[in-house]
Write an enzyme that holds these catalytic residues in place. Structure first.
Site, short mmCIF file in Angstrom:
data_model
loop_
_atom_site.label_atom_id
_atom_site.label_comp_id
_atom_site.label_asym_id
_atom_site.label_seq_id
_atom_site.Cartn_x
_atom_site.Cartn_y
_atom_site.Cartn_z
N ILE A 249 0.83 -1.21 0.00
CA ILE A 249 0.00 0.00 0.00
C ILE A 249 0.86 1.26 0.00
CG2 ILE A 249 -1.77 1.28 1.26
CD1 ILE A 249 -2.69 -1.40 2.47
N ASP B 274 15.37 1.77 8.98
CA ASP B 274 14.68 0.65 9.62
C ASP B 274 13.86 1.23 10.77
OD1 ASP B 274 13.91 -1.53 11.15
OD2 ASP B 274 15.77 -2.64 10.75
N TYR C 82 -0.53 -8.89 16.27
CA TYR C 82 -0.92 -8.04 15.14
C TYR C 82 -2.20 -7.27 15.50
CZ TYR C 82 -1.94 -6.47 10.40
OH TYR C 82 -2.19 -5.69 9.31
N LYS D 164 -2.47 -3.15 15.97
CA LYS D 164 -3.36 -2.29 15.18
C LYS D 164 -4.40 -1.60 16.07
CE LYS D 164 -1.45 -2.89 11.17
NZ LYS D 164 -0.76 -1.79 10.51
N VAL E 128 -5.96 -6.66 1.55
CA VAL E 128 -5.37 -5.96 0.41
C VAL E 128 -4.29 -6.86 -0.19
CG1 VAL E 128 -4.14 -3.89 -0.35
CG2 VAL E 128 -5.79 -3.73 1.52
#
Lengths: 468, 249
Positions: free
Chosen positions: B16, B63, B155, B159, B188
């Site tokens: 993205i 990084d 994860y 988020k 996606v």
């Protein structure tokens, strides 16, 4: 890394252009030297800034060090017998006239607002309504102390280094930092001026009357109704003024007091002027401005025709300070101005074409001002034997692109006619058109000065980057 | 709708982030691309410049684990671009975690990249924009942050925390004229979902970027990408825990 707490949004007075900058406000020459050294060490450009009263991008450069000199505002020496004053660059026109008037002196050149600094005034080599008689501010400067990008301090006048003197004045602050300037002021016998107002039905008559008035009158300024068209194109009002002679003012000790000069902060003694711009804002659109322009002309050409009156120097000189914060009526988009200087022969043709272009583009100027000018000896001067027409335009998110295109179109006939432009007012002029107005090697001479005194390009403004 | 002149995308080398960079640059925006993989980054920058016919993309190898670098690099990027009016945090990882795997190192890495990296970049961005009284920040969260699922606890957590952080940031600097947009894409087509087979309501990275930019320009508060995920997410969020724990979603 530059400290984040120095970061500010820095704009031109028109508030249509701005950029982030790391603002330093030193109060001493040593402080200025330290800022230059810091920027040199970090490899970041420095842009000098006074009061930020240039309309466009003269006093900022994106992500650079902004050297704000407004705190260097001391009057260093004053000779009330000769009218010679030494000032720091952050002294404003306002501070200078308030200081000197009591001794019978007035700045020989003032801008339409009293807020600019003298350092900024020199950088842009400003002029006033008396340009034909008095020239530009630089012509009244006797000597400069310049802090160069290397840290070297130079004392420069028109004899010891005429090239640098005439390059620094009007050089957008691109060669060195003015840290002291010596001026000779104008002797005045009164704090009043005698003013006469006349109207002209079209552009030809405006120019004719302004030209005729240039010798007998010290101050000549015209206002044009930029909405008028056809045979009324260029109609407007002219104001002429002269200082009172010795003996004309029955109470000079009173009129020469700064307090007598102060602009009233209310309208008709009742309405606070500080909020007046809010009432003007609803009229800041095409129909509103058309009506205001028409009404102003109608009143000026009837009840105001051939009016003769006395006005204080401040009232006559600083029209832009009449409505405090007036520039806010143009928010959120702000405004830009194009001030074109055209030799006498081509003035009517070029100005008529410009007004017509505005009409065709559907982008009429909300305020148009006419002045008479003369040449001066400065390297990047806008001065010439001719007239200038300053056109104000509102900027909106919808008209921005068209407006910039219109500026380019309006600038082309100015270049063809051998004209000039005024960088202090500029925001949108393409560099190639500005450069095309210098035909006698002036830009090359300026570039040689830049190469000599600032080879690493430490001093840089968005305006200089765009135009030079 | 806002038009951006100078944008910074962290996590721009693929997916993205890369699609956002291409679209912004195609619209005339000068973009700074920040990512770890130098080869991909430079390839993208030259592709963008080639399409534009001028230098429009600047590449910076970084990084996001190196959080101390972020403030200085942000300042350098703003100077190199000649300004900055949009910052998008698009960096993100999702480690494969088995149902019976409890790997703190993997979880910590997910938090480092998805959350702490975002904070390291968006804190100085918010400070900068707040000081200037203008600017837009966008963070790419996920519908996965709306509920704690058994398959990707770290994860989901990263988020969810990012959403809350962005909301807090919005409440902090929104009153000073700064826009903070929370973007919640569904599935996606990116490296992250490669090999996961056919997923529901999946869109291409380019399509996701197109919708995201529309939402960012409008100054949306929270945007689901595509919009129908808002309904799906509402349903998922409405399921009581006693039932949700039995579902394999």
């Amino acid at each position: 890394m530059l400290p984040h707490d120095r970061l500010e949004w820095v704009e031109g007075w028109g508030r249509s252009l701005g950029a982030a900058g790391y603002v330093y406000r030193p109060s001493t020459v040593e402080g200025v030297r330290q800022v230059l050294a810091l920027a040199r060490e970090l490899g970041v450009p420095v842009v000098p800034r006074g009061a930020g009263r240039s309309y466009g991008d003269a006093a900022f450069h994106p992500e650079s060090v902004v050297l704000d000199l407004s705190r260097m505002d001391r009057i260093l020496t004053w000779d009330p017998g000769a009218g010679v004053v030494d000032v720091e660059p952050g002294v404003s026109f306002s501070r200078l006239w308030r200081f000197a008037l009591g001794d019978g002196w007035w700045p020989p050149v003032v801008t339409g607002t009293m807020t600019p600094t003298l350092g900024g005034g020199l950088a842009m080599n400003v002029h006033g309504k008396n340009n034909w008689h008095a020239g530009t501010l630089g012509e009244h400067c006797l000597e400069l102390d310049l802090l160069m990008p290397s840290g070297e301090l130079l004392r420069v006048d028109r004899e010891n280094d005429p090239e640098l003197f005439h390059g620094v004045i009007g050089g957008f602050g691109q060669l060195g930092i003015v840290v002291r300037a010596r001026f000779v002021l104008k002797r005045v016998a009164s704090g009043l001026v005698h003013v006469e107002a006349v109207s002209a039905p079209d552009l030809e008559e405006m120019l004719r009357r302004a030209d005729e008035a240039k010798e007998p009158w010290e101050y000549v300024v015209g206002w044009i109704d930029a909405f008028a068209r056809g045979r009324r194109l260029g109609r407007g009002l002219l104001h002429f003024a002269r200082h009172l002679e010795e003996g004309e003012d029955p109470a000079p000790a009173q009129t020469l007091r700064a307090e007598t000069q102060d602009l009233p902060d209310t309208l008709m003694g009742v309405f606070p002027k500080s909020v007046l711009w809010r009432f003007l804002k609803p009229f800041t659109n095409r129909p509103g401005m058309r009506a205001i322009n028409a009404l102003k002309y109608r009143l000026g050409s009837t009840v105001g025709e051939d009016a003769r009156y006395l006005q204080t120097l401040a009232e006559f000189s600083f029209l832009l300070d009449y409505v405090p914060g007036w520039e806010r009526i143009y928010l959120p988009g702000g405004l830009i101005q194009l001030q074109s200087f055209v030799p006498v022969d081509g003035a009517e043709r070029v100005f008529a074409a410009q007004l017509e272009m505005c009409r065709t583009a559907g982008l009429p100027s909300y305020l148009a001002v006419l002045k008479r000018h003369r040449p001066d000896p400065f390297l990047l001067t806008h001065g010439l034997d001719g007239f200038s027409l300053a056109l104000d335009f509102p900027v909106t998110s919808g008209n921005r692109e068209r407006l910039w295109k219109l500026v380019r179109e309006m600038a082309e006939p100015v270049v063809e006619a051998g004209g000039r432009f005024y960088p202090a007012k500029d925001a949108a002029l393409p560099g190639e058109l500005f450069r095309a107005t210098f035909r006698n090697g002036e830009l090359e001479r300026f570039a040689a000065l830049k190469e000599r005194w600032d080879p690493d390009g430490l001093l840089r403004s968005a305006l200089a980057e765009r135009l030079l | 709708m806002a038009r951006f002149q100078h944008a910074l995308i962290i996590g721009a080398s693929s997916g993205i982030g890369a699609a956002l960079a291409r679209r912004l640059a195609a619209g005339g925006t000068r973009v700074a691309l920040v990512a770890r993989r130098e080869g991909k980054l430079k390839e993208l920058a030259s592709a963008i410049d080639g399409e534009a016919g001028e230098e429009r993309a600047l590449a910076y190898v970084h990084d996001v684990h190196d959080r101390d670098e972020a403030p200085e690099l942000l300042q350098r990027i703003a100077r190199d671009l000649g300004g900055l009016d949009l910052v998008i945090y698009a960096a993100g990882i999702s480690h494969n975690v088995a149902f019976d795997e409890f790997d703190t190192a993997k979880d910590a890495d997910t938090i480092e990249v998805n959350l702490l990296g975002a904070m390291a970049w968006l804190n100085p961005a918010a400070e900068r924009f707040g000081r200037l009284g203008r600017g837009t920040i966008a963070g790419i969260g996920s519908i996965a942050g709306d509920r704690g699922r058994p398959g990707a606890p770290a994860y989901n957590t990263s988020k969810a925390a990012l959403h809350t952080y962005l909301e807090a940031l919005r409440n902090r600097v929104g009153r000073r004229g700064v826009r903070v947009v929370t973007l919640k894409p569904g599935f996606v087509e990116t490296e992250m979902v490669a090999g996961m087979g056919k997923l529901p309501m999946m869109v291409s990275a380019d399509r996701a970027a197109q919708i995201m930019l529309r939402k960012i320009r409008r100054g949306s508060v929270t945007a689901y990408i595509p919009a129908r995920w808002r309904v799906a997410s509402w349903i998922v969020r409405s399921i009581p825990s006693c039932i949700f724990k039995h579902l394999k979603v």
